[in-house]
Design an enzyme around this catalytic site. Structure first.
Site, PDB file in Angstrom:
ATOM      1  N   ASP A   1       0.636  -1.667  -0.062  1.00 35.19           N
ATOM      2  CA  ASP A   1       0.622   0.095   0.482  1.00 35.19           C
ATOM      3  C   ASP A   1       0.741   0.789  -0.028  1.00 35.19           C
ATOM      4  O   ASP A   1       1.919   1.427   1.222  1.00 35.19           O
ATOM      5  CB  ASP A   1      -0.818  -0.226   0.975  1.00 35.19           C
ATOM      6  CG  ASP A   1      -1.682   1.116   1.167  1.00 35.19           C
ATOM      7  OD1 ASP A   1      -2.081   1.352   0.139  1.00 35.19           O
ATOM      8  OD2 ASP A   1      -2.337   1.312   2.404  1.00 35.19           O
TER       9      ASP A   1
ATOM     10  N   ASP B   1      -1.613   5.668  -6.042  1.00 34.33           N
ATOM     11  CA  ASP B   1      -2.399   5.242  -5.005  1.00 34.33           C
ATOM     12  C   ASP B   1      -2.433   3.549  -5.420  1.00 34.33           C
ATOM     13  O   ASP B   1      -3.510   3.313  -5.991  1.00 34.33           O
ATOM     14  CB  ASP B   1      -3.993   5.132  -4.559  1.00 34.33           C
ATOM     15  CG  ASP B   1      -4.514   4.370  -3.430  1.00 34.33           C
ATOM     16  OD1 ASP B   1      -3.483   3.922  -2.685  1.00 34.33           O
ATOM     17  OD2 ASP B   1      -5.543   4.629  -2.719  1.00 34.33           O
TER      18      ASP B   1
END
Ligand SMILES: *[C@@H]1O[C@H](CO)[C@@H](O)[C@H](O)[C@H]1NC(C)=O
Ligand SMILES: *[C@@H]1O[C@H](CO)[C@@H](O)[C@H](O)[C@H]1NC(C)=O
Ligand SMILES: *[C@@H]1O[C@H](CO)[C@@H](O)[C@H](O)[C@H]1NC(C)=O
Ligand SMILES: *[C@@H]1O[C@H](CO)[C@@H](O)[C@H](O)[C@H]1NC(C)=O
Length: 407
Positions: free
Chosen positions: A101, A279
Site C-alpha cells: 500500500d 495509489d
C-alpha cells in the site's frame, strides 16, 4: 494460494536520463514479486473503492479540525483487487501475506495469521491503532527482523502486531510504503514509524530511498503480476526513460504520494491541472465529478447498475479516444483498451460477458478540494511508477504493456 518468488537482479550500473533533475544511478536493486489477488464477493468494484475514498476525505476533514488522529485510507471489506507481498517476520521467519500500500505507511501483521514471537521480537510499550475507513486494526508495536527478500533484511523494523482487526479477511496485514508522516498519530507514544524503505535506506542496504513499482495488466483472477524494486528501478520492467515530477504542494494530496495532473480526452479538456494521488490501494481511476461528467458525455458511457461502472457499446468503444494524463509536462495516454475493464473478468464483477465497461469512475465531489483524483491500479498497470522519498518526487515510464490490447 498465490505463488510467490524472489528475484535477485544482478548488480547493474544503470544511468537513467530523467526529464528534470539529476541522473539517477542505480547500483543494486533488489526486487520482490507481488501477486495480484482478485476476490469479488458482491457489491461493486466502485463500492469497494469508496471506503478508501471516504477515509481519504475524512482524514482531510479530521486534519483541518481539532482531531488530528490519523485516519488512513485503505481498501478493506469486500475488496476486489489486492496486490500481496509475502513478507518474513522474525528469526526463523514466519511468512505473512501483506497488502502492498502506497496510501498508508504502517507495516503490521496478525490480521489472519497470528504473530509468532521469536528471539528477534521485542515488545515495545507503544500501543498502535490505525483506522482505515471501514476497517481498522489495533495492537502493540514491536520491533522485529523483517525479511522482504534475500538481501533485503531489516534487523529492527518497527511493526504493528494486531490484537484486533476488522476488514482484512484473507490477508495478514499491510506493507505500508507511503510517506512516513502518514504514521503520525498511530502510536500511543506520538512517535513516527519509519517505513521499511526508510530503514533499508538509513541502514545502508539500498543507496536511494526509492521504490519502483511494476504492475502488469492481467486477465486472470490471481497472478504474480507485479514487483517492487527497493532502492531504485528495475529496468527490465519499463521502456524509455523515467520522467519525474515533484510531490505536489497542494494539501491534502501532499500528505500522500500526490501529484499535479491535468486530463484530456482526445483534444477535449476533462480536468484542468489539479492535485490528486497515486495509489496502489485503489482499483480504478477516479476523477472529480466535473471531470467525470465530461468524460461520461464524451464517451457516451451510461451508468451500469450491476457493476457500478460506465458501460459503452461496441460502436462507442470503436470510437474511443485516448485519455491523456498530463503530469510534469509529459503525457501518459491510456489507450481505448486501457480504459476498459478486462472483458474476461466482466462476469467476475457482476457484469455481463458481452458488455464493455470503463475503468474511470466518479470521485464524488467537484475539483478544488486539494485531492481531486486517484490514479489507481487501472493506471498503474499501464505505467511503471517510482516513489522517491529522498527527492520528494514521483516518476512514471511506459512499459511493454502501456499500449497492449490485453483487455
Ligand atoms: C467519515 O466521516 C463520516 C462523518 O463523520 C462518518 O459517518 C463515516 O463513517 C466516515 N467514513 C469513514 C470511511 O471513515
Ligand atoms: C474473500 O473475501 C471474503 C469476504 O471478505 C473472505 O471471507 C475470504 O477469506 C476472501 N478470500 C480470499 C482468498 O482472500
Ligand atoms: C501477468 O499475467 C499474464 C496473464 O494474465 C501473464 O501472461 C504474464 O506473464 C503475467 N506477468 C508476470 C510478470 O507474471
Ligand atoms: C501544483 O499546483 C499548485 C496549485 O496550482 C501549485 O501551487 C504548485 O506549484 C504546483 N506544483 C507543485 C510541485 O506542487
Amino acid at each position: 494460494m498465490v505463488q510467490l518468488s524472489f528475484t535477485l537482479i544482478p548488480a547493474i550500473l544503470l544511468a537513467l536520463r530523467v526529464a528534470a533533475g539529476p541522473v539517477l544511478v542505480d547500483e543494486s536493486v533488489i526486487t520482490l514479486d507481488i501477486s495480484r489477488r482478485f476476490n469479488f464477493t458482491g457489491g461493486s468494484v466502485v463500492q469497494s473503492d469508496l471506503a478508501r475514498i471516504n477515509s481519504v476525505k475524512n482524514r482531510s476533514a479530521a486534519k483541518s479540525g481539532r482531531d488530528a488522529r490519523a485516519v488512513i485510507s485503505e481498501p478493506v471489506d469486500n475488496q476486489v483487487v489486492t496486490y500481496i507481498a509475502s513478507v518474513g517476520v522474525g528469526s526463523p521467519a514466519t511468512s505473512y501475506d501483506l497488502i502492498v500500500d502506497t496510501g498508508s505507511s504502517n507495516t503490521w501483521v496478525g490480521a489472519t495469521k497470528k504473530y509468532v514471537v521469536t528471539s528477534t521480537s521485542t515488545k515495545t510499550t507503544a500501543r498502535v491503532s490505525v483506522s482505515y475507513g471501514s476497517g481498522s486494526f489495533s495492537g502493540t508495536e514491536f520491533t522485529d527482523q523483517v525479511t522482504l527478500a534475500p538481501g533485503l533484511v531489516i534487523p529492527k523494523q518497527s511493526i504493528g502486531v494486531a490484537s484486533s482487526s476488522s476488514g482484512f479477511s484473507g490477508t495478514d496485514g499491510i506493507l505500508g510504503i507511503g510517506p512516513v508522516d502518514l504514521t503520525s498519530g498511530t502510536l500511543s507514544t506520538g512517535q513516527l514509524v519509519p517505513t521499511v524503505t526508510d530503514n533499508l535506506f538509513s541502514q545502508g542496504t539500498i543507496t536511494g530511498n526509492v521504490v519502483g513499482i511494476s504492475f502488469e495488466p492481467t486477465t486472470t483472477e490471481d497472478d504474480v503480476n507485479g514487483s517492487l524494486a527497493f532502492g531504485g528501478t528495475d529496468s527490465t520492467k519499463f521502456t524509455g526513460s523515467i520522467a519525474f515530477t515533484a510531490v505536489t504542494s497542494t494539501s491534502p494530496a501532499s500528505e500522500y504520494w500526490g501529484i499535479n495532473q491535468s486530463v484530456t480526452y482526445g483534444s477535449t479538456s476533462i480536468l484542468a491541472s489539479t492535485a490528486g494521488i497515486v495509489d496502489t490501494g485503489t482499483t480504478l481511476i477516479y476523477l472529480a465529478t466535473n471531470g467525470f461528467t465530461k468524460y461520461k458525455s464524451a464517451t457516451g458511457g451510461v451508468a451500469d447498475a450491476n457493476t457500478g461502472l460506465l458501460r459503452i457499446t461496441a460502436t462507442q468503444f470503436a470510437a474511443l479516444q485516448n485519455l491523456n494524463f498530463v503530469i510534469g509536462g509529459v503525457t501518459y495516454a491510456l489507450t481505448p483498451n486501457a480504459q476498459i475493464w478486462p472483458r474476461s473478468l466482466n462476469t467476475a464483477i457482476g457484469g455481463s460477458a458481452s458488455s464493455i465497461y470503463l475503468v474511470v469512475a466518479d470521485w464524488g465531489s467537484n475539483s478544488g478540494q486539494g485531492l481531486d483524483f486517484i490514479n489507481g491500479y487501472a493506471f498503474l498497470e499501464r505505467f511503471y511508477s517510482v516513489f522517491d522519498t529522498g527527492n520528494k518526487r514521483i516518476g512514471f515510464a511506459t512499459t511493454p504493456f502501456t499500449t497492449a490490447a490485453t483487455n
